[in-house]
Enzyme design. Structure first.
Site, PDB file in Angstrom:
ATOM      1  N   GLY A  23       0.820  -1.204   0.000  1.00  0.00           N
ATOM      2  CA  GLY A  23       0.000   0.000   0.000  1.00  0.00           C
ATOM      3  C   GLY A  23       0.857   1.259   0.000  1.00  0.00           C
ATOM      4  O   GLY A  23       2.043   1.221   0.334  1.00  0.00           O
ATOM      5  N   LYS A  45       6.613  -0.490   7.136  1.00  0.00           N
ATOM      6  CA  LYS A  45       6.122   0.834   6.759  1.00  0.00           C
ATOM      7  C   LYS A  45       7.327   1.752   6.590  1.00  0.00           C
ATOM      8  O   LYS A  45       8.026   2.056   7.561  1.00  0.00           O
ATOM      9  CB  LYS A  45       5.170   1.363   7.828  1.00  0.00           C
ATOM     10  CG  LYS A  45       4.467   2.660   7.443  1.00  0.00           C
ATOM     11  CD  LYS A  45       3.422   3.031   8.493  1.00  0.00           C
ATOM     12  CE  LYS A  45       2.649   4.266   8.083  1.00  0.00           C
ATOM     13  NZ  LYS A  45       1.604   4.615   9.089  1.00  0.00           N
ATOM     14  N   ASP A 139      -8.741   8.075  14.866  1.00  0.00           N
ATOM     15  CA  ASP A 139      -8.924   7.788  13.437  1.00  0.00           C
ATOM     16  C   ASP A 139      -9.520   6.393  13.247  1.00  0.00           C
ATOM     17  O   ASP A 139      -9.120   5.642  12.354  1.00  0.00           O
ATOM     18  CB  ASP A 139      -7.595   7.905  12.698  1.00  0.00           C
ATOM     19  CG  ASP A 139      -7.781   8.008  11.181  1.00  0.00           C
ATOM     20  OD1 ASP A 139      -8.895   8.355  10.741  1.00  0.00           O
ATOM     21  OD2 ASP A 139      -6.815   7.729  10.444  1.00  0.00           O
TER      22      ASP A 139
END
Length: 748
Positions: A23, A45, A139
């Site tokens: 992603g 990440k 979030d």
């Protein structure tokens, strides 16, 4: 390293192999990676710090601090943080089931409430844990809930907007996603931290049961208006309890919203485990959850792997360093716990009866027969040898549960697990008398994988002979999935080319093996097996490329279904009904295990015959079970040398079975064979004949029934390259062989 890409810092080189991109975001990219030392897959990440402003940098390090703080089975685990001059690497737990948003979009009308309740309870449990640590997520949305299918869990991720809060003090930062944000955040007012997460939980539950967001309009302006007015419509299919819980969470006034304690105690959420995570669920949140033995074992592995010394490992764990030492420790620990959990599940699922049946199948009872015995199988008494086992094979056979092949007394079958000695020597019962020299033998060609070269100790037996053919090396690793160690040990360094170069092999290197069982033993075992059923099959269908496309079974309630099959098929003793290859039913005949088109010929079970080439050219085959079958036919005598025939026998599948043909009684009816006994599918030039020594059986038959007889043989065209033959059983003996002269069935 394999996954190392140009532009990545050297600190990650050698520690992780970076793979494909999972992603992308504004400042970060998430990649699949493999931890080099443990081999475990992780998500990395990669954040480009050169693109971050001061505010974004602050959020980034706040995310790292919060993820280090929260360690929960329903929160994605942070293993390691690698900080370089230009990039920040976050080594995260890898989810295998996608995110919840995609899952919801596959269900237009939402999930059933039981499933929604299961997932929602886990999310509530994770948020409750965070709030107790005074961490607010800010979030929460389905995109940030990840499925872990192997663990049966959902987990929260992406703590980029998370922050620490103090009870009673309000926060001012506006953040989050519009469709899931509470009204007070959108207004820019100060807000109570826990309340904004409660609002987002209400939106998530609405989406789970309805399949769409409660506030999703054509544009952001309309969406904002709907949120401020708190206008949404719950479909009538939603239960009253679920509707009430959604209403309690989606309140315009934060003070009127339900607290986490009220949500957890709500009637709709009762009856579901808020956290199905157990001790063995990964990720492991603390090294203190491990036993002292497990802890020391992991440290020892790391020391031996030159990760660090013992003191450095202990110090890194106690101070929560989130470096490569702690990452390696927890990845190793989670692998150990996962293996332990899988082992416990297998132990619980295995019943005593299944284990007993598995052990009954596992003991090998095969002997080697020298090449010179193959020419005179019925006239020479066969010898039964004690076959010593290597420890590797003994352990592998017992564990992998391959079915034994005769030679053991049925009364002692349950005692097989105790026969763990290095050699196997079985003596027939005293009541068993050696058969006369003219006895009939049943031949069956099978593959085997053993290379036993021990001397034989003769024991006179009334026998059943099973010829075994070794599989080629190309099929070695796929012919039996359950014995990879033995597959690797066998014929190390050999190749198919070496087979073709061996023109004259000594008898002990012969690929044709024999297995002996007394007919009485087989008869008893047949009735025993028929009454108790059989274990599961461990057949592999990967031996040839065409294997899976041409498999057939015989599902007849009566008679005996003939099949040839690989060594790993779950087969019972010859003569037992329903124990053929594959996964046939207990009451049916054995399944037919086809070979590839180029593997069919007429080796006759014992070197003879060179027909059955891939092009379909017919060759000759000598008789294999009759009293006068000791000498080869002229055709086979003029065939290729013995070595070439041996190579050919490795590649061609011979069909040879003992049967009976007397009077006007046919095993295959000339009138019906093409439509019942022999299954047809595609055209071929192969023919099948059933012949018998002695007088012609056609003397008593009318011309109509004998029109397919040629040279005292019934010749039938076959329309597929593997045949299924249904043979009637002798009720008195329970075997294929009767008192009449034996005959052969050849594919020619």
């Amino acid at each position: 390293m394999a996954g190392f890409k140009r532009g990545y810092d050297g600190k990650i080189a050698g520690l992780y192999d970076l793979d494909k991109t999972l992603g992308r975001g504004h400042f970060a990219v998430v990649k699949l990676a493999r931890h080099v030392f443990t081999g475990e897959k992780v998500a990395v990440k990669v954040i480009d710090k050169t693109k971050l402003d001061t505010l974004a940098t602050g959020h980034l390090f706040q995310e790292v601090r919060c993820m280090k703080l929260v360690q929960h089975p329903n929160i994605v685990r942070l293993y390691e943080v690698i900080d370089t001059q230009t990039k920040l690497y976050l080594i995260l737990e890898l989810g295998d089931g996608g995110d919840m948003f995609d899952y919801i979009m596959k269900h237009e009308e939402g999930l059933n409430e039981d499933l929604a309740k299961k997932y929602f309870a886990q999310i509530v449990h994770a948020i409750s844990y965070c709030h107790k640590l005074h961490v607010v997520h800010r979030d929460l949305k389905p995109e940030n809930v990840v499925f872990f299918e192997k663990q049966g869990l959902v987990k929260l991720t992406d703590f980029g907007f998370s922050n620490k809060f103090q009870p009673g003090k309000k926060l001012t930062t506006s953040c989050g996603s519009l469709a899931y944000s509470a009204p007070e955040i959108l207004l820019g007012d100060e807000y109570d931290a826990p309340a904004v997460d409660i609002w987002s939980l209400g939106v998530i539950l609405f989406m789970l049961v309805c399949g769409q967001p409660p506030f999703q309009e054509a544009n952001d302006s309309e969406t904002l208006t709907m949120i401020m007015d708190c206008k949404y419509t719950v479909p009538p299919r939603v239960s009253a309890g679920c509707r009430d819980l959604i209403t309690r969470m989606l309140q315009r006034d934060p003070k009127r919203r339900a607290s986490l304690e009220e949500i957890e105690s709500h009637p709709w959420l009762q009856g579901v485990d808020p956290s199905p995570a157990t001790k063995y669920n990964i990720p492991l949140v603390s090294y203190k959850n491990l036993s002292e033995e497990e802890h020391n074992s992991i440290i020892q592995r790391m020391v031996l792997g030159d990760i660090a010394d013992r003191d450095a490992i202990v110090e890194a764990l106690e101070t929560n360093r989130y470096n490569h030492i702690t990452a390696t420790y927890f990845l190793l620990a989670e692998r150990i716990l996962r293996e332990k959990q899988e082992k416990e599940i297998q132990t619980r699922s295995a019943s005593p009866s299944n284990i007993k049946a598995q052990f009954r199948q596992s003991w090998p009872t095969k002997i080697d027969v020298p090449q010179d015995l193959e020419d005179d199988l019925t006239a020479t008494p066969l010898s039964h040898a004690t076959v010593p086992q290597s420890p590797a094979r003994a352990g592998d056979n017992v564990l992998n549960g391959h079915r034994s092949k005769g030679l053991c007394d049925p009364a002692k079958k349950d005692e097989l697990p105790e026969l763990a000695g290095p050699a196997l020597s079985t003596v027939p019962p005293a009541s068993m008398k050696p058969a006369a020299s003219g006895r009939k033998c049943l031949f069956r060609v099978e593959e085997d994988e053993e290379e036993d070269e021990e001397d034989k100790k003769p024991v006179s037996l009334s026998t059943q002979v099973v010829l075994r053919r070794k599989p080629s090396v190309t099929n070695r690793l796929t012919s039996r999935k359950s014995a990879p160690v033995l597959n690797q040990i066998f014929e190390e360094g050999e190749s198919d080319d070496e087979f073709d170069m061996d023109e004259n092999l000594p008898p002990k290197l012969s690929r044709l093996k024999m297995n002996i069982a007394s007919p009485g033993t087989v008869h008893k075992r047949y009735h025993r097996r028929k009454s108790q059923g059989r274990g599961s099959s461990c057949s592999s269908s990967e031996t040839s490329d065409d294997d899976s496309e041409s498999r057939r079974r015989l599902d007849k309630d009566s008679g005996f279904a003939y099949s040839w099959h690989r060594r790993d098929s779950s087969e019972g003793p010859p003569g037992s009904e329903g124990d053929g290859g594959g996964q046939s039913k207990p009451s049916s005949g054995g399944g037919v295990d086809k070979a590839s088109p180029g593997e069919q010929g007429t080796g006759g079970g014992s070197q003879g015959g060179s027909g059955g080439t891939p092009s379909g050219t017919a060759g000759s085959s000598r008789r294999c079970a009759g009293p006068d079958s000791s000498s080869p036919s002229p055709a086979s005598a003029s065939a290729a040398p013995r070595g070439a025939e041996l190579v050919q026998s490795l590649k061609l599948v011979s069909l040879c079975l003992g049967s009976q043909l007397h009077g006007a009684k046919y095993i295959l009816d000339p009138q019906k064979a093409l439509f019942s006994s022999v299954k047809v599918q595609e055209k071929s030039t192969w023919k099948m004949c059933i012949s018998a020594p002695g007088p012609s059986p056609s003397a008593d038959l009318d011309p109509v029934r004998t029109k397919k007889l040629r040279n005292n043989a019934l010749q039938l065209p076959l329309c597929e390259k593997t045949i299924s033959v249904n043979i009637q059983r002798s009720r008195k003996e329970g075997l294929l062989c009767a008192s009449s002269p034996a005959s052969c069935c050849h594919v020619i």
